[in-house]
Design a protein around this motif. Structure first.
Motif, PDB file in Angstrom:
ATOM      1  N   TRP A 164       2.746   4.683   9.499  1.00  0.00           N
ATOM      2  CA  TRP A 164       2.992   3.260   9.709  1.00  0.00           C
ATOM      3  C   TRP A 164       2.188   2.410   8.722  1.00  0.00           C
ATOM      4  O   TRP A 164       2.505   1.243   8.500  1.00  0.00           O
ATOM      5  N   LYS A 165       1.160   3.002   8.123  1.00  0.00           N
ATOM      6  CA  LYS A 165       0.313   2.224   7.223  1.00  0.00           C
ATOM      7  C   LYS A 165       1.041   1.834   5.944  1.00  0.00           C
ATOM      8  O   LYS A 165       0.797   0.762   5.392  1.00  0.00           O
ATOM      9  N   ALA A 169       1.686  -2.076   4.883  1.00  0.00           N
ATOM     10  CA  ALA A 169       1.379  -2.586   3.544  1.00  0.00           C
ATOM     11  C   ALA A 169       2.629  -3.177   2.899  1.00  0.00           C
ATOM     12  O   ALA A 169       2.569  -4.233   2.249  1.00  0.00           O
ATOM     13  N   ALA A 170       3.778  -2.521   3.083  1.00  0.00           N
ATOM     14  CA  ALA A 170       5.030  -3.021   2.500  1.00  0.00           C
ATOM     15  C   ALA A 170       5.438  -4.343   3.133  1.00  0.00           C
ATOM     16  O   ALA A 170       5.876  -5.270   2.429  1.00  0.00           O
ATOM     17  N   ILE A 171       5.315  -4.467   4.452  1.00  0.00           N
ATOM     18  CA  ILE A 171       5.695  -5.707   5.145  1.00  0.00           C
ATOM     19  C   ILE A 171       4.800  -6.861   4.714  1.00  0.00           C
ATOM     20  O   ILE A 171       5.268  -7.987   4.483  1.00  0.00           O
ATOM     21  N   ILE A 172       3.503  -6.604   4.599  1.00  0.00           N
ATOM     22  CA  ILE A 172       2.580  -7.653   4.142  1.00  0.00           C
ATOM     23  C   ILE A 172       2.954  -8.081   2.724  1.00  0.00           C
ATOM     24  O   ILE A 172       2.925  -9.265   2.393  1.00  0.00           O
ATOM     25  N   GLY A 173       3.326  -7.101   1.886  1.00  0.00           N
ATOM     26  CA  GLY A 173       3.783  -7.439   0.535  1.00  0.00           C
ATOM     27  C   GLY A 173       5.044  -8.280   0.554  1.00  0.00           C
ATOM     28  O   GLY A 173       5.187  -9.220  -0.233  1.00  0.00           O
ATOM     29  N   LEU A 174       5.970  -7.955   1.459  1.00  0.00           N
ATOM     30  CA  LEU A 174       7.212  -8.733   1.564  1.00  0.00           C
ATOM     31  C   LEU A 174       6.926 -10.168   2.008  1.00  0.00           C
ATOM     32  O   LEU A 174       7.523 -11.123   1.485  1.00  0.00           O
ATOM     33  N   LEU A 300      -3.443  -2.342  -0.937  1.00  0.00           N
ATOM     34  CA  LEU A 300      -3.636  -2.513   0.501  1.00  0.00           C
ATOM     35  C   LEU A 300      -3.420  -1.192   1.245  1.00  0.00           C
ATOM     36  O   LEU A 300      -4.161  -0.863   2.179  1.00  0.00           O
ATOM     37  N   TYR A 301      -2.431  -0.431   0.816  1.00  0.00           N
ATOM     38  CA  TYR A 301      -2.197   0.876   1.431  1.00  0.00           C
ATOM     39  C   TYR A 301      -3.395   1.795   1.218  1.00  0.00           C
ATOM     40  O   TYR A 301      -3.823   2.515   2.136  1.00  0.00           O
TER      41      TYR A 301
END
Length: 329
Positions: A164-165, A169-174, A300-301
């Motif tokens: 899920w990490k 990280a991908a969602i925060i980037g989006l 972030l990841y």
């Protein structure tokens, strides 16, 4: 000087490396500053929503001899003195007037007043009306579309990458891409229209694609790292980002050039607002998405995973081995 191929080879082998992970504190500060600045833009220049979201009446005067916007404002206020009026020139020849919701009688009077003001026949003026209920429906569906997109993105990435990490990280980037793009859009003074919303969702998909490619390489590098690895987890992540750097740049340039051409043609030549709305959001989004993947999502990841006991223990062994090798020299 060396070619792009040479740079790509040096980045892939690690001979040349940019510190995406090593200097992540700096990148995060810059990212937070950009997001904060974008969030503050509406306080300086309020976000403008198109009539599809706000509802109201719209009149279009086709090819008048004069495009003086004050004529339209005076004509509307001669019928409804306190009406909020927005006047723009479309395509360099037509005048579009947007107002608050008007009754059928007021619509006819405003049409007549505009015809008199611009010296055209009433048949040269078109009017339309969008009710507030329809505008609320568009807004609600847009927000639902965004929420569903983000939820599915988180779920699919978590399943694909088995953690899920990476999804987080991908969602925060989006979200970083979305906030900055909307901020630039508002700063440019463009209306947020349904076409712009389509553009926002499109660039989120592009950002997701770019992030997935980089994350796939990260997974490959970190999976291959065994107990005998000479790299820390953060160094493996950084190597993966560098190995995909040239691809990210090339993809962004190839994607941005035609969109930039559409933006220029739509805004400065044809005056096509729909083309301008969607192309501006996509053009800005492509640039921001590339930056966000490299400087936000990937570092972030790495930050999320480095504190895990197994990874922290392995990193400690790598650092100790380096210290012993250095001491032995």
């Amino acid at each position: 000087m060396f070619s792009m191929n040479e740079l790509g080879n040096k980045l892939y082998t690690g001979k040349t490396s940019f510190p995406f992970v090593g200097r992540r504190r700096l990148w995060f500060i810059i990212a937070i500053a950009l997001v904060a600045a974008s969030a503050l833009v509406p306080l300086i220049r309020p976000i403008q929503f198109s009539i599809e979201f706000t509802g109201g009446s719209q009149f279009t005067v086709q090819a008048p001899s004069s495009t003086d916007q004050s004529l339209a404002t005076d004509a509307v206020r001669s019928v409804v003195p306190d009406a909020a009026t927005k006047v723009v020139v479309v395509g360099g020849k037509d005048v579009r007037v947007q107002t608050d919701q008007m009754s059928a009688d007021e619509t006819q009077q405003v049409t007549a007043a505009l015809a008199d003001a611009y010296g055209v026949d009433r048949a040269e003026i078109t009017d339309s009306f969008i009710g507030p209920a329809w505008g609320e429906s568009v807004t609600r569906q847009s927000l639902w579309g965004l929420a569903i997109f983000l939820a599915l993105t988180f779920l699919i990435l978590a399943i694909y990458f088995r953690t899920w990490k990476m999804s987080a990280a991908a969602i925060i980037g989006l979200l970083d891409v979305l906030v900055i793009t909307v901020g630039v859009y508002a700063l440019a003074g463009f209306e947020i229209s349904p076409a712009a919303v389509i553009g926002f969702l499109t660039i989120l998909a592009y950002s997701l694609y770019d992030t997935t490619v980089v994350f796939d390489k990260i997974r490959e590098n970190t999976t291959e790292d065994g107990d005998q690895t000479t790299r820390t987890f953060g160094e493996s992540v950084n190597l993966a980002v560098n190995q995909t750097l040239v691809r990210s740049i090339n993809t962004s340039v190839v994607a941005a050039l035609p969109v930039g051409a559409i933006l220029f043609i739509g805004a400065f030549w044809l005056g096509a607002e729909t083309l301008t709305d969607i192309s501006l959001s996509i053009f800005v989004g492509i640039i921001v998405a590339t930056y966000s993947t490299l400087f936000v999502a990937a570092p972030l990841y790495s930050l999320f995973r480095e504190k895990e006991p197994a990874i922290a223990q392995r990193d400690a062994k790598v650092l100790q081995a380096r210290e012993r090798a250095t001491a032995g020299v």
